[in-house]
Design an enzyme around this catalytic site. Structure first.
Site, PDB file in Angstrom:
ATOM      1  N   GLU B  59      32.071  35.006 -35.466  1.00 18.29           N
ATOM      2  CA  GLU B  59      31.723  36.290 -34.855  1.00 18.29           C
ATOM      3  C   GLU B  59      32.573  37.431 -35.388  1.00 18.29           C
ATOM      4  O   GLU B  59      32.073  38.523 -35.638  1.00 18.29           O
ATOM      5  CB  GLU B  59      31.867  36.212 -33.329  1.00 18.29           C
ATOM      6  CG  GLU B  59      30.767  35.432 -32.625  1.00 18.29           C
ATOM      7  CD  GLU B  59      30.854  33.935 -32.796  1.00 18.29           C
ATOM      8  OE1 GLU B  59      31.873  33.452 -33.331  1.00 18.29           O
ATOM      9  OE2 GLU B  59      29.903  33.232 -32.403  1.00 18.29           O
ATOM     10  N   HIS B 130      29.492  31.430 -20.980  1.00 13.16           N
ATOM     11  CA  HIS B 130      28.135  31.802 -21.403  1.00 13.16           C
ATOM     12  C   HIS B 130      27.448  32.671 -20.356  1.00 13.16           C
ATOM     13  O   HIS B 130      26.240  32.774 -20.346  1.00 13.16           O
ATOM     14  CB  HIS B 130      27.258  30.561 -21.641  1.00 13.16           C
ATOM     15  CG  HIS B 130      27.655  29.739 -22.820  1.00 13.16           C
ATOM     16  ND1 HIS B 130      28.708  28.869 -22.797  1.00 13.16           N
ATOM     17  CD2 HIS B 130      27.136  29.657 -24.068  1.00 13.16           C
ATOM     18  CE1 HIS B 130      28.824  28.271 -23.979  1.00 13.16           C
ATOM     19  NE2 HIS B 130      27.881  28.732 -24.770  1.00 13.16           N
TER      20      HIS B 130
END
Ligand SMILES: Cc1ncc(C[n+]2csc(CCOP(=O)(O)OP(=O)(O)O)c2C)c(N)n1
Ligand SMILES: [Mg+2]
Lengths: 323, 324
Positions: B59, B130
């Protein structure tokens, strides 16, 4: 006898001298109380100057914090460089970048304050070059300490998998801050890590400008012809240590004998002697370059000191692009 | 142009498709963007080939690479799979993208990039790695624009505006919004950045919200109406820059403010809205400000428990009633 043209060698020599004299000037300014974060390039002139000399004008540089060689090598006028370091409005970043030197026209893409942040950015510049079907190359510098950052891994993997036209140069000067890299780095040769990305890794004598030029040229040609990145590790030494506070071996973390040993490998002296040895230049020609450079840096100092600071309005501008 | 019913996810995909057709500098980068768990970028590579780039799990790396591409002539739309993973990319977003232009002295340096931060919003036990809502984390940084749409129409129009903007935009999406349907015009239209929308008019209290929980706020307003309280509900749509004018105008009318968000309370979006009203509109208020936000908790990774700390319709309605 290297197949490097006289003009190129003399340009490398004069830029190394320019960098050396500039570096000395910054030290004096710091001593006089002007606040500049000086990560001296003394001892590391060869690789930065020689590698940038191997670039075409349209090629990009993603620099790092060690010194100013990549800026001078890319053609930045010392006046503009020094003005920026002093926070003047005439600097290349309008007095807002300081040591974070950037120049759009010279394709110096911005020096980060965060170690290794620029390595994925360099991979992205390489991706963009490929997607635009341009032929430029990105030269990306970092240090041995930064080589342990996760971003180096991510950025090198990206550049490698994209076969992006990026040349990575790690200047390994044995220390990060005041910590020897033997305490922090799993390999002796950072170039070994290239294997992990399936790209070539090369080790060069970082104090030998001619070796630096040749290695950079080869890697740049390789990148330009679509064969992807190379990692070059230049073994070198920071004579003046980390920053100005470390010029005289702060805390005794490095023995004086070590510094003396490296002084003997002075890259500027080495190139000067070599140029005379291969009869590419006479002592008189080189003295002239030295002398002219000193005058130029004096002028740069005068220019920077006389330049105005930016206004508050200027300082608060450019947070957003309004266009 | 004719409007069709489509989902938030489909509307986002349509915005991407239209912008990629309009401008060949627009590229998509991210993990698994060809098949794509969210379906938002699915199959666009069939039309746009190499301009849809499956990136490695990195990322920070591909967000930084997006910055490099944006600096040198591309207009990347980078997908970060969940809000939670923006923390891996935080340096590339908040230290690099946000500050690049300024540090380089402006001029030709600009970073036209969109970070589409997908996922977010707790549901189904996906838990605290998440399921966080991390939009408040990014409103802190000058240099960024931050968007979080609640419905398909805004999703398409705002994503188009974000892609055309010459600044880095963090574009949050909510996984529970993806299936929400609404009318979306075919073809080109944009929604301006920095403009909130009054979704429901009312005279008694202002509820400022956005994204998925906005729909809960609207339900709460319906319930409150049955009890005689007419709530005005504002959808912020853009979190930076925030539409101060719209909020103050409403509070001037209603004299009461409740904020509703899914993220945590301290340093949250509601805290910022409350501060703006305290600073610029305290004279309009006749009651304290109420912030409805997540409990001081870690989102449980349990389908049974994961809503227990997330504000529900009743929590918003209760907060409003406490002001009367
Ligand atoms: C992410 C990050 N961590 C720490 C620092 C502080 N810092 C500045 S220079 C430096 C050492 C860098 O060492 P190296 O990469 O070997 O380069 P050298 O200074 O030796 O040329 C550190 C730790 C920083 N700027 N960024
Ligand atoms: Mg080092």
């Amino acid at each position: 006898m290297p197949a490097i043209e006289k003009d190129t060698l003399l340009k490398i020599y004069s830029n190394m001298v320019r960098l050396r004299v500039f570096d000395d000037k910054v030290n004096l300014l710091v001593e006089s109380g002007i606040r500049i974060t000086q990560h001296s390039t003394r001892g590391q002139e060869a690789t930065q100057i020689a590698a940038t000399a191997a670039l075409e004008p349209n090629d990009y540089v993603m620099p790092y914090h060690r010194g100013w060689g990549w800026a001078i090598g890319k053609g930045m006028d010392p006046k503009i460089l020094l003005s920026e370091l002093m926070g003047k409005g005439t600097g290349c970043c309008a007095g807002k970048g300081g040591v974070h030197i950037a120049d759009w026209k010279l394709r110096i893409m911005g020096r980060p304050g965060v170690q290794a942040a620029h390595v994925p950015i360099a991979a992205g510049v390489g991706l963009s070059i490929k997607m635009r079907k341009a032929k430029d190359v990105v030269l990306c510098f970092f240090g041995d300490g930064a080589s342990n950052e996760g971003n180096i891994h991510e950025g090198m993997n990206l550049a490698a998998v994209w076969k992006a036209p990026v040349v990575f140069i790690c200047e390994n000067n044995l220390y990060a801050l005041f910590t020897p890299n033997i305490e922090t780095t799993s390999v002796q040769d950072i170039a070994d890590r290239a294997q992990g990305y399936g790209i070539p890794g090369a080790i060069i004598d970082g104090n030998d400008a001619i070796a630096g030029y040749e290695a950079a040229k080869e890697a740049i040609n390789r990148a330009r012809s679509g064969q992807g990145p190379t990692l070059i590790e230049a073994k070198t030494y920071r004579i003046h240590g980390h920053t100005a506070m470390d010029r005289f071996h702060l805390g005794g973390y490095r023995p004086k004998e070590e510094v003396d040993e490296w002084e003997k490998k002075d890259p500027v002296k080495k190139l000067r002697e070599r140029l005379m040895e291969i009869r590419m230049a006479t002592a008189q020609e080189l003295d002239e370059i030295d002398q002219k450079t000193k005058e130029e840096i004096e002028e740069a100092e005068k220019f920077a000191k006389e330049s105005p600071y930016p206004t508050r309005e200027d300082i608060l501008r450019d947070v957003y692009c309004e266009a | 142009m004719a409007a069709r019913e489509m989902t938030y996810a489909e509307a986002l995909r349509e915005a991407l498709r239209e912008e990629m057709a309009r401008d060949e500098r627009v590229i998509i980068m991210g993990e698994d963007v060809k098949i794509n768990v969210w379906t938002v970028t699915r199959d666009l590579h069939k039309e746009f080939g190499d301009r849809v780039i499956n990136c490695p799990l990195s990322e920070s790396g591909f967000s930084g690479a997006g910055v490099g591409a944006a600096l040198t002539g591309m207009r990347p739309v980078v997908e970060i799979m969940y809000h939670d993973f923006t923390l891996y990319a935080a340096d590339s977003i908040a230290n690099q993208a946000a500050k690049y232009r300024y540090m380089c002295g402006g001029g030709d340096f600009k970073v036209p990039i969109v970070f589409r931060v997908a996922g977010g919003g707790s549901s189904g036990g996906s838990g605290c790695h998440h399921g966080q809502s991390l939009e408040a984390t990014f409103i802190h940084f000058p240099g960024l624009k931050v968007i979080f749409p609640s419905n398909p129409y805004d999703a398409k129009g705002l994503l188009k505006t974000a892609i055309r903007d010459n600044n880095p935009v963090v574009f949050f999406e909510h996984k529970l919004c993806y299936p929400i349907k609404g009318a979306v015009p075919a073809g080109d239209y944009t929604v301006p950045i920095g403009k909130a929308e009054v979704k429901r008019e009312g005279k008694d209290v202002t509820i400022v919200s956005y994204a998925y929980i906005l729909h809960k706020a609207l339900k709460a307003a319906d319930q409150l109406a049955e009890e005689g309280i007419e709530a005005e509900v504002i959808d912020l749509r853009t979190l930076r820059p925030v539409d101060t004018e719209c909020i103050l105008k409403s509070v001037q009318k209603t004299s009461k403010l409740v904020t509703a968000e899914e993220g945590t309370k301290m340093g949250g979006v509601g805290a910022e809205i409350a501060a703006i009203v305290a600073e610029e509109g305290l004279q309009y208020l006749d009651a304290p400000i109420k912030r409805v936000a997540a409990a001081e908790w870690i989102i449980a990774s349990s389908a049974y428990a994961d809503q227990m700390g997330i504000p529900q319709v009743e929590d918003i309605a209760r907060a409003v009633k406490e002001l009367f």
